[in-house]
Design a protein around this motif. Structure first.
Motif, PDB file in Angstrom:
ATOM      1  N   GLY A 256       6.889  -2.791 -12.215  1.00 54.59           N
ATOM      2  CA  GLY A 256       5.488  -2.518 -12.513  1.00 54.59           C
ATOM      3  C   GLY A 256       4.546  -3.678 -12.340  1.00 54.59           C
ATOM      4  O   GLY A 256       4.771  -4.582 -11.541  1.00 54.59           O
ATOM      5  N   MET A 257       3.459  -3.667 -13.128  1.00 58.38           N
ATOM      6  CA  MET A 257       2.360  -4.604 -12.964  1.00 58.38           C
ATOM      7  C   MET A 257       2.817  -6.055 -12.984  1.00 58.38           C
ATOM      8  O   MET A 257       2.324  -6.873 -12.212  1.00 58.38           O
ATOM      9  N   SER A 268       9.929   1.001  -4.054  1.00 54.83           N
ATOM     10  CA  SER A 268       9.040   1.518  -3.014  1.00 54.83           C
ATOM     11  C   SER A 268       9.802   1.913  -1.746  1.00 54.83           C
ATOM     12  O   SER A 268       9.304   2.688  -0.933  1.00 54.83           O
ATOM     13  N   GLU A 269      11.020   1.386  -1.589  1.00 53.00           N
ATOM     14  CA  GLU A 269      11.809   1.656  -0.380  1.00 53.00           C
ATOM     15  C   GLU A 269      12.988   2.586  -0.619  1.00 53.00           C
ATOM     16  O   GLU A 269      13.634   3.030   0.340  1.00 53.00           O
ATOM     17  N   CYS A 270      13.294   2.909  -1.869  1.00 56.42           N
ATOM     18  CA  CYS A 270      14.468   3.739  -2.149  1.00 56.42           C
ATOM     19  C   CYS A 270      14.237   5.185  -1.699  1.00 56.42           C
ATOM     20  O   CYS A 270      13.100   5.610  -1.509  1.00 56.42           O
ATOM     21  N   THR A 285       3.745   2.326 -12.863  1.00 52.66           N
ATOM     22  CA  THR A 285       3.585   3.014 -11.570  1.00 52.66           C
ATOM     23  C   THR A 285       2.555   2.374 -10.658  1.00 52.66           C
ATOM     24  O   THR A 285       2.648   2.501  -9.442  1.00 52.66           O
ATOM     25  N   GLY A 286       1.557   1.667 -11.245  1.00 54.44           N
ATOM     26  CA  GLY A 286       0.422   1.277 -10.406  1.00 54.44           C
ATOM     27  C   GLY A 286      -0.254   2.542  -9.893  1.00 54.44           C
ATOM     28  O   GLY A 286      -0.394   3.530 -10.615  1.00 54.44           O
ATOM     29  N   ASN A 287      -0.656   2.546  -8.641  1.00 53.05           N
ATOM     30  CA  ASN A 287      -1.285   3.720  -8.026  1.00 53.05           C
ATOM     31  C   ASN A 287      -0.242   4.835  -7.906  1.00 53.05           C
ATOM     32  O   ASN A 287       0.694   4.744  -7.117  1.00 53.05           O
ATOM     33  N   ILE A 548       2.566  -0.695  -6.382  1.00 51.06           N
ATOM     34  CA  ILE A 548       3.448  -1.761  -6.859  1.00 51.06           C
ATOM     35  C   ILE A 548       4.056  -2.536  -5.690  1.00 51.06           C
ATOM     36  O   ILE A 548       4.478  -3.684  -5.863  1.00 51.06           O
ATOM     37  N   SER A 549       4.063  -1.941  -4.516  1.00 50.53           N
ATOM     38  CA  SER A 549       4.569  -2.646  -3.331  1.00 50.53           C
ATOM     39  C   SER A 549       3.630  -3.758  -2.890  1.00 50.53           C
ATOM     40  O   SER A 549       3.972  -4.571  -2.027  1.00 50.53           O
TER      41      SER A 549
END
Length: 560
Positions: A256-257, A268-270, A285-287, A548-549
């Motif tokens: 997260g943040m 983000s890549e899974c 989560t962010g966005n 988050i990426s």
């Protein structure tokens, strides 16, 4: 037995196995305190300096022990002073029973002295609450309150008792309280379990995200077996710390943040994100539109209301996590993802957490506490930069060893909570890590620690500013430091000494090492004032509204 309402309150607490109550007396609750006086050898009462401290202490007791925490307050301002603590427990699903007393039944609704509708005020921040106007219903209500606090997804319950009800008499019959059991395993849908197993079996790049539910359900053993079977990297939320060991090679740090780049990039890549007892907080989560956009999402949670609430999931299993993981583990064949694990390991090596090692900093303080405690302390925090450093740089290997306000983000939480944790776990070393801004809010509870000889170590990461807010002002508000500079003459060492505690000020790494070692040996309330730079920051960071990426750190800024 023919007992008064006040005596019934105490007898019901004894039924529930309550050994400690935190509170502050007043006129409306006097009958209860008079009854408690006669049972002081069975139930210890901790007189806090403020009712908010009592609510946080009950919360800390519950988090550290897994039992229900109990706090008392009188009517009016006594009751309203509990509200922040009740809300803190509600947001983090902590079982607390708050008992308040009100004006007499005939005076309710008449703006009587110190009257407040505390049941109405706390309705949105409790699992349930009661006002008991008939003494014959009091025992049954208290038993229900404890059961509700512990059943399913835990949470706080409030009982408000008018003063005349505490004085009235009725027949009381003791009841043997049966332990509250987890959700009925029969309630878990086997078809959902089969779907989950099929999804995991097909995944090439699974990632496991652990939240506070894994701590609350006591599912650490089942979680370890599950991780080994899935052969996947593991990240956690602030509330999930310790459910999976932070020392394990599969662990990649928080998400997260202020999570690690490894966790943020990996999620983000899974292609499958397995979410275990987490509620997709915005800080994680962010966005949300960009969160885990390449993945199917499989969620395990006790609360069906959390499914598809913040993030749309692909499938889920509703039930007690311990039982859900048992079911999945029975069905799931051993998986293997060597290429994926190798890639995540490369991320860990490329993007380690770092800090400036030549001066006294928050991360150094946390790492030194970890070294000197061998990772075996209960760490409590307030809220802000120090909280993130405590999450990043202390390796938690057991559940219920990291106590912090995650959902509400309550500055002033930690000191009261640390007192509760120490009362619940007297054999554990308890350390509260605070910023100077947070410490100011409830530092009067140092007097409570001294009064009751509760040996907590209070570490203040003192940067003379509201550090996390200043960090945002520095990065996103063109360095307009509005109302965040604490440039006054408050001396925390003198303040600690004035309240009867030991105070130590440190400005170097070596001084902190010596001071903390001394504090551990003293076994008494100690305040260590750690002077650090005002512009130290928590890295990495995700900007508000970003994915988050897009996590960045100090190096990214210097190279941009």
């Amino acid at each position: 037995m023919h007992l008064t309402g006040a005596e019934i309150v105490i007898e019901c607490l004894k039924e529930q196995g309550v050994d400690t109550v935190f509170g502050y007396p007043g006129g409306a609750i006097l009958n209860v305190y008079d009854a408690l006086y006669k049972h002081s050898d069975e139930i210890r009462h901790i007189l806090t300096s403020h009712e908010q401290g009592a609510a946080h202490a009950a919360d800390g007791y519950a988090r550290a022990t897994g039992k229900v925490g109990v706090c008392f307050a009188t009517s009016g301002p006594g009751a309203t002073n509990l509200v922040t603590g009740i809300a803190t427990a509600y947001m983090d699903s902590i079982p607390v029973v708050a008992i308040t007393c009100n004006v007499g039944v005939s005076l309710l609704g008449k703006d009587s002295f110190q009257e407040i509708d505390i049941a109405g005020i706390t309705m949105p921040i409790t699992k349930h609450n009661y006002i008991v106007k008939d003494v014959s219903k009091l025992a049954e209500t208290i038993r229900k309150a404890f059961r509700i606090a512990q059943t399913g997804r835990p949470g706080p319950v409030l009982i408000d008792i008018p003063k005349d009800v505490t004085g009235n008499k009725t027949e009381y019959k003791p009841v043997k309280i049966e332990p509250v059991l987890p959700m009925d395993p029969q309630d878990i849908c086997q078809k959902d379990v089969d779907t989950a197993v099929a999804m995991i079996s097909k995944a090439k790049r699974p990632y496991i995200f652990v939240g506070g539910g894994a701590v609350l359900s006591g599912a650490s053993g089942e979680l370890m077996e599950f991780v080994n079977k899935v052969d996947a990297p593991v990240t956690d939320s602030l509330m999930g710390k310790g459910a999976f060991p932070g020392t394990d090679s599969r662990y990649t740090g928080m998400l997260g943040m202020h999570g690690t780049k490894t966790s943020n990039y990996g999620v983000s890549e899974c292609d499958l994100l397995i979410v275990i007892g987490a509620r997709f907080s915005d800080r994680v989560t962010g966005n949300t539109k960009k969160f885990a956009k390449n993945a199917k999402i499989l969620q395990f949670d006790i609360d069906a209301a959390e499914m598809n609430k913040n993030v749309l999931i692909t499938d889920g299993v509703v039930g007690d996590l311990k039982e859900v993981l048992k079911r999945v583990n029975e069905k799931l064949e051993q998986q293997s993802h060597p290429d994926w694990m190798k890639k995540i390991q490369e991320y860990k090596e490329k993007y380690p957490l770092t800090y400036h090692t030549d001066v006294l900093t928050g991360p150094f303080v946390v790492e030194e506490i970890y070294k000197q405690t061998n990772g075996d302390a209960i760490i409590v925090t307030e809220v802000g930069q120090h909280q993130m450093w405590a999450a990043q740089f202390y390796q938690y290997t057991n559940p219920r060893t990291f106590l912090t306000s995650g959902g509400l983000g309550t500055m002033g939480y930690g000191l009261g909570a640390s007192l509760g944790a120490k009362m619940g776990c007297p054999d554990k070393l308890v350390v509260n890590i605070a910023g100077d801004g947070c410490f100011r809010m409830n530092m009067n509870e140092i007097a409570t620690a001294v009064r009751h000889q509760i040996p907590v170590i209070q570490v203040v990461i003192n940067n003379h500013v509201l550090g996390m807010v200043r960090q945002w002002q520095n990065l996103f508000y063109e360095q307009r430091y509005s109302a965040t500079v604490l440039n006054d003459a408050v001396d925390f060492v003198k303040l600690a000494e004035a309240m009867g505690a030991k105070g130590i000020r440190v400005t170097t790494q070596e001084e902190f090492k010596e001071a903390f070692a001394e504090a551990v040996k003293m076994n008494a309330p100690v305040v260590i004032d750690c002077q650090i730079d005002s512009d130290d920051k928590v890295w990495p960071m995700v900007a508000p509204g970003a994915a988050i990426s897009e996590a960045f750190d100090e190096n990214d800024i210097s190279h941009s």
